[in-house]
Structures are given as C-alpha cells and as structure tokens.
Design an enzyme around this catalytic site. Structure first.
Site, mmCIF file in Angstrom:
data_model
loop_
_atom_site.group_PDB
_atom_site.id
_atom_site.type_symbol
_atom_site.label_atom_id
_atom_site.label_comp_id
_atom_site.label_asym_id
_atom_site.label_seq_id
_atom_site.Cartn_x
_atom_site.Cartn_y
_atom_site.Cartn_z
ATOM 1 N N GLU A 148 -12.811 -3.796 7.015
ATOM 2 C CA GLU A 148 -12.683 -5.663 6.341
ATOM 3 C C GLU A 148 -11.824 -5.935 7.616
ATOM 4 O O GLU A 148 -10.335 -5.538 7.793
ATOM 5 C CB GLU A 148 -11.802 -5.368 5.258
ATOM 6 N N CYS A 174 -6.293 -13.389 5.138
ATOM 7 C CA CYS A 174 -7.626 -13.129 6.057
ATOM 8 C C CYS A 174 -8.534 -14.325 5.659
ATOM 9 O O CYS A 174 -9.462 -14.895 6.702
ATOM 10 C CB CYS A 174 -7.599 -11.490 5.815
HETATM 11 P P1 NAD Z 1 -3.168 -4.507 12.405
HETATM 12 O O1 NAD Z 1 -5.367 -4.655 13.625
HETATM 13 O O2 NAD Z 1 -2.614 -4.801 13.796
HETATM 14 O O3 NAD Z 1 -3.240 -3.841 11.668
HETATM 15 C C1 NAD Z 1 -3.998 -3.412 10.537
HETATM 16 C C2 NAD Z 1 -3.392 -1.725 10.735
HETATM 17 O O4 NAD Z 1 -3.451 -1.224 11.296
HETATM 18 C C3 NAD Z 1 -1.954 -1.235 10.589
HETATM 19 O O5 NAD Z 1 -1.420 -0.260 9.803
HETATM 20 C C4 NAD Z 1 -1.895 -0.634 12.338
HETATM 21 O O6 NAD Z 1 -0.822 0.126 11.814
HETATM 22 C C5 NAD Z 1 -3.089 0.108 12.133
HETATM 23 N N1 NAD Z 1 -3.654 0.179 13.860
HETATM 24 C C6 NAD Z 1 -2.766 -0.722 14.667
HETATM 25 N N2 NAD Z 1 -3.162 0.126 16.119
HETATM 26 C C7 NAD Z 1 -4.094 1.550 15.376
HETATM 27 C C8 NAD Z 1 -5.035 2.207 15.756
HETATM 28 N N3 NAD Z 1 -5.480 1.691 17.104
HETATM 29 N N4 NAD Z 1 -5.934 3.054 15.430
HETATM 30 C C9 NAD Z 1 -5.565 2.914 14.292
HETATM 31 N N5 NAD Z 1 -4.912 2.136 13.414
HETATM 32 C C10 NAD Z 1 -4.685 1.109 14.077
HETATM 33 O O7 NAD Z 1 -3.874 -6.186 11.367
HETATM 34 P P2 NAD Z 1 -2.144 -6.581 10.915
HETATM 35 O O8 NAD Z 1 -1.873 -7.528 11.633
HETATM 36 O O9 NAD Z 1 -1.888 -5.614 9.465
HETATM 37 O O10 NAD Z 1 -2.856 -7.655 9.962
HETATM 38 C C11 NAD Z 1 -3.931 -8.723 10.035
HETATM 39 C C12 NAD Z 1 -5.145 -8.670 10.567
HETATM 40 O O11 NAD Z 1 -6.163 -8.316 9.040
HETATM 41 C C13 NAD Z 1 -5.685 -10.389 10.514
HETATM 42 O O12 NAD Z 1 -6.769 -10.274 10.907
HETATM 43 C C14 NAD Z 1 -6.388 -10.387 8.581
HETATM 44 O O13 NAD Z 1 -6.868 -11.540 9.123
HETATM 45 C C15 NAD Z 1 -6.647 -9.309 8.945
HETATM 46 N N6 NAD Z 1 -7.017 -8.880 7.341
HETATM 47 C C16 NAD Z 1 -8.210 -8.413 6.633
HETATM 48 C C17 NAD Z 1 -9.015 -8.831 5.151
HETATM 49 C C18 NAD Z 1 -9.766 -8.890 5.090
HETATM 50 O O14 NAD Z 1 -10.363 -8.188 3.861
HETATM 51 N N7 NAD Z 1 -11.127 -8.680 5.741
HETATM 52 C C19 NAD Z 1 -7.505 -8.650 3.811
HETATM 53 C C20 NAD Z 1 -6.574 -8.672 5.119
HETATM 54 C C21 NAD Z 1 -6.079 -8.745 6.010
#
Ligand code: NAD
Length: 520
Positions: A285, A319
């Site tokens: 997501e 999001c």
């Molecule tokens: P992010 O992508 O920076 O991080 C998300 C998670 O991924 C964190 O736990 C991070 O440590 C991990 N991560 C980072 N690099 C990685 C890698 N190479 N491999 C595996 N894991 C890795 O996102 P964020 O800043 O935590 O959250 C904000 C984002 O999430 C926004 O883009 C928002 O729109 C999205 N979001 C989407 C939904 C939805 O339901 N569609 C809900 C909430 C947030």
C-alpha cells in the site's frame, strides 16, 4: 459472538477525559528514554548498534532507544519464524482469532496510554492519536471475525461421485513493514492479518515509530501469543529491509509506505533467489496524490471545512490526505477566500498541548522529522514558482518541526506539486472550467488512492462513481477518516497492489486455497 462494531472515540471536550489523557501523558513522560530490546522467539536481544527515536514536537527529546538489527539478527528472526510456523500453522483458526480478541481488549484498557506514546513519538494530536488506537482495535476485532468466517465450510458445486471441500491455509513466513504515520493501526492491521491466518512474521517497524511497535509486542506477550509468531526487529530499512525481502525463505511481504520503497520491494521480491521454491507475494500500500473536487453547486461551507480537515489533519501526513483541490471556475475566487479564512484559524504547536487541537476547525502539530521538514519546504519553494503562494509557506517558530498550513493557488495539473506526493501540509489549488475537465485533472496522476466530490448534482455524482478512478471515493464528505469494515481502504495504480485493508477480501491476501476431493 457479537457483530463487529467500530470503536468509539474519546470525547476530549469532557473535562474528565482531558484529565485522563493528561495523566497518561505524564505517566508516559516518566518512561521516555528507556531502552527496548529486539524480540526473536523467546529471546530478548541487544544488537551491536542502537538508534534513538525522537519527539518531533521537542527536538532532541529521546522517546526511546532501540536496537538496530543487522543481517545476522535478521537471519535469526527468519529462522525462528520458520520454526514457529511448523506449529502455529496447525493452531485452530478460532484459537488464533481469540488471541486477537484478547489483544483488542487489552489495547482498549491501555487506549490513552498508547495514544500518549503516539503524541510523543510521531506528533499526533490527542484526537488523531486516539483515532489511530481505535483503528488498531478495530483491525483486531475485524480480522479475528474474518478468520472465523474463512474457516467455515466454503461453498462448492457438488457432484455425486466425490466429496469435496476447500480450505484456506497459510502461506509461511511474512515480512511486515509498516510506516510511521499510523504507527499502531497499520502495524497492527498488517501483523494481525498475517498471524490470524496462520503465518508467522518478522515485524520491522519504522525507525520513526519503533516504540509504538514495542508496545504492541508487550500486548501480544500479555495475551500469551506463542513466542516466535511475531518477531520484532527494528532496524534500517535499507540495510535489513533488503535482506529480509530477498531471503529465500520469505514467503510474502506486507508493506505500507512510499511508492519508491514499495516498488523496490516489489522488484526485489520478484527476483528468484537460490533455494526459493515459491513466487513471493507482495501486498503493498503506497502513496497518494489525493484530491477533492468542489463544484459550483456544492454546499461551499461544508466543502471548505472538508478540504481543510482532509489537508491539514495530522499535518497532511496521511496517505489519504487531500493535497489537490479542483475548484469550479464559477466559484474559484470565492472558495479560495473561504480556504484562506479557515487556514488562518489553524494553530500550530506541540502535539502534547491541548490548546493546539481544541480550535474551531483543526490544528497542527509538527511534521515527523528534519528530513520531512526540508523535503516539504523544498516543495513549497517549487510551488511558489509553479503557482501563487496564497497562504503560509513558512516554518513556525518553536523547538519542533513546525510548518504553516500552506495553500498554493493557480496550479497547473502537470506541475510537480500537482503530481508528486508531498506528504505535508501543502495544498495545490487547481481551476476547472467544467466537470469533465475536473475529472480529467483528478485522474491525471499516477496515483489513485482517495478522492472526494462536493456537489448537489445527482448526474455528477453518478458520473464520478464511474469515472473518478480512486480506491476510496467519498461524496460530500472529506477524503480522510476511513473506518475499518465501513470503508475498506486501499488505492489503484501507484497507490499499491489494489488491496483493501479492513475489507472482507483482505485476509485472502495472506492465505492460499486448497481443494480436496474424495471419491465416494
Ligand atoms: P517509507 O517508504 O519511507 O517507509 C516505510 C517502511 O519501509 C519503513 O518501515 C521503512 O523503514 C521501510 N523501508 C525503507 N526502506 C526499505 C527497504 N529498502 N526495504 C524494506 N523496507 C524499507 O514510508 P514512510 O515515510 O514510513 O510513510 C509514508 C508513506 O507511506 C507515504 O508515501 C504514504 O502515502 C504511505 N502510506 C500509504 C498508506 C496506504 O494505505 N496506501 C498508508 C499509510 C502511509
């Protein structure tokens, strides 16, 4: 069993509830700065390195110290999850569901304490923090019931010569990677869906909100969930994330976060590694460029209220947050005035202070960290060139990552601030000459998460139902605030893999179906 019902929210206008929240904040404050360990099976471990999580309202205030898992610990966590899968997969679905129900009950008892942790660790206002905890409880209650439903006999066409059945079985070891912005709800939703279906997991929380994850682990332990079903592994996404995703024993990845990381995970997961005997499943997501359309025949007061709440609630870091508003040219200037007037009433300050959320409309705390502050500020600079800065645009004084609510008008639909996810309190206003153009703008990004339409025109509503291409469409209400079971949540295109969290087909993503036929 009682039918599923959403949790109600705490009413902070009641003196008594305010007092309880203040007590919870005080209690949590006395535990700030403590160190948490990794949890692999029944072992609590320290890693060679540690990292800190900070209070975004109060720079430098350490919320907690966590272990920074390395690849060795990640390997150990996967092995433990794999070992535990051999017993957990055979535990009856009803029994697995019962752990979720008990966790929901415990979480209910710790509601304000958990909300207080969110105030400190991610800068949620009291009501936003309360809503996140409520949603986490909803997920536990909803997915528990859903598992029991999937465990019932499934309808099949009968033939006289065979007795047939179809059963849903788990997949294996899953990697759960949640974001920080709904630090309990999304973490709990993805983890509980994974385990209630009989899988075991390695849970890697976001480094901005690991303590909330640790609190969930306490609850799982308190309800007696067998060790090894959920292994808690904070660490760097880039370092340990890639390893977990690529591991040959990983069966699925449940991810919520940005488009960039989601795509990377999808790519890595698709690559076959030696020893891997399945195609990994990815539930991702991702981001959004969510939009509200305001037509000339709308109730403009309601629309302005909805746009402001959806744009600035939790500083635009949802999001589902509105980041584009498409306004009919017939009411454009008038509506801009209404937005500015409301934006002026928004107070910005530390999430802990009740006066920062008790305002007439909505008020704002900090953005999550320095990196976010700087990235949003850069977008504001871009926006000043691409459009007309109508309101805000500046940092707000204080010892946290505070930004003014920002409105940029006269934005072209192809510009960067109308196309890219900013994830902060920045609204791009676009003008549409007619409804057809409005829909074109709406569908003109790579995302498709949430959207809303304000109009009194039934014809436009019907057209939007067909053509407004988002996973969650709202009519005459704001585009944030999805409720478990009521608004199954998830978007199209670059917003993810089209899943619907909190919906009746969600658990299928964590299951596979086995058809068995016996000759009679
Ligand atoms: P992010 O992508 O920076 O991080 C998300 C998670 O991924 C964190 O736990 C991070 O440590 C991990 N991560 C980072 N690099 C990685 C890698 N190479 N491999 C595996 N894991 C890795 O996102 P964020 O800043 O935590 O959250 C904000 C984002 O999430 C926004 O883009 C928002 O729109 C999205 N979001 C989407 C939904 C939805 O339901 N569609 C809900 C909430 C947030």
């Amino acid at each position: 069993m009682q039918e599923f019902k959403n949790q109600s929210y705490v009413d902070f206008s009641q003196e008594e509830n305010r007092k309880r929240m203040e007590d919870a904040l005080g209690e949590v404050a006395s535990h700030l700065g403590e160190e948490y360990e990794l949890i692999i099976g029944s072992e609590r471990l320290r890693a060679p390195k540690q990292f800190k999580s900070f209070n975004p309202s109060q720079k430098g205030e350490v919320v907690a110290i966590h272990q920074k898992a390395d690849k060795e610990l990640a390997r150990k966590a996967i092995e433990e999850a794999l070992r535990t899968f051999e017993s957990w997969r055979w535990v009856k679905p009803e029994e697995r569901a019962e752990y979720l129900f008990q966790a929901a009950t415990l979480m209910g008892k710790r509601k304000l304490e958990l909300a207080a942790w969110e105030v400190y660790e991610v800068g949620k206002s009291w009501p936003e923090a309360d809503a996140d905890v409520a949603e986490a409880i909803d997920f536990l209650e909803f997915y528990g019931r859903e598992m029991i439903r999937y465990a019932q006999p499934q309808p099949l066409v009968r033939i006289p010569t065979e007795r047939s059945e179809l059963v849903y079985i788990p997949l294996g070891v899953g990697i759960v990677i949640p974001p920080w912005n709904f630090p309990l709800a999304i973490l709990v939703g993805m983890t509980s869906a994974s385990i209630v279906t009989g899988n075991t997991v390695v849970l890697k929380p976001s480094s901005d909100s690991p303590t909330i994850g640790a609190k969930f682990m306490e609850i799982l332990e308190d309800v007696g969930l067998p060790s090894g079903v959920v292994n808690f592994l904070p660490g760097s996404g880039a370092e340990v994330g890639d390893f977990l995703v690529s591991h040959p024993q990983t069966r699925f990845i449940s991810f919520t976060g940005s488009k960039a990381v989601g795509l990377r995970i999808n790519e890595l997961a698709a690559k076959h590694t030696p020893g891997q005997i399945w195609i990994k499943r990815v539930v991702a997501e991702m981001g959004g460029k969510d939009v509200i359309v305001v037509e000339e025949d709308a109730d403009l007061e309601e629309a302005a209220q909805g746009v402001i709440a959806a744009t600035y609630g939790f500083q635009g870091q949802k999001c589902s947050a509105c980041s584009r508003v498409v306004v009919s040219s017939k009411i454009y200037d008038r509506f801009l005035d209404m937005l500015v007037e409301r934006a002026k009433g928004i107070k910005v300050g530390p999430a802990k202070d009740p006066e920062n959320y008790m305002g007439p409309v909505i008020n704002m705390g900090p953005v999550i960290n320095e990196r976010a502050l700087s990235s949003i500020s850069q977008y504001i600079e871009i926006g000043k060139k691409e459009g007309r800065l109508l309101f805000g645009g500046e940092r707000v004084e204080g010892n946290g990552y505070f930004l003014q609510p920002t409105i940029i008008a006269d934005v072209d639909s192809s510009s960067r601030i109308a196309q890219e996810e900013i994830f902060g309190p920045v609204l791009a206003v676009l003008k549409a000459n007619d409804f057809a153009q409005a829909l074109q703008i709406v569908n003109g990004t790579e995302y498709g998460l949430t959207g809303a339409l304000y109009t009194q025109d039934r014809g436009k509503i019907n057209r939007a139902k067909r053509e407004f291409h988002v996973g969650n469409l709202y009519i005459n209400r704001k585009c944030t605030g999805a409720l478990v079971g009521v608004h199954p949540f998830g978007g199209f295109n670059m917003s993810g893999t089209d899943s619907k969290a909190g919906g009746r087909d969600y658990l299928l993503l964590y299951l596979q179906a086995k058809a068995i036929s016996e000759k009679v």
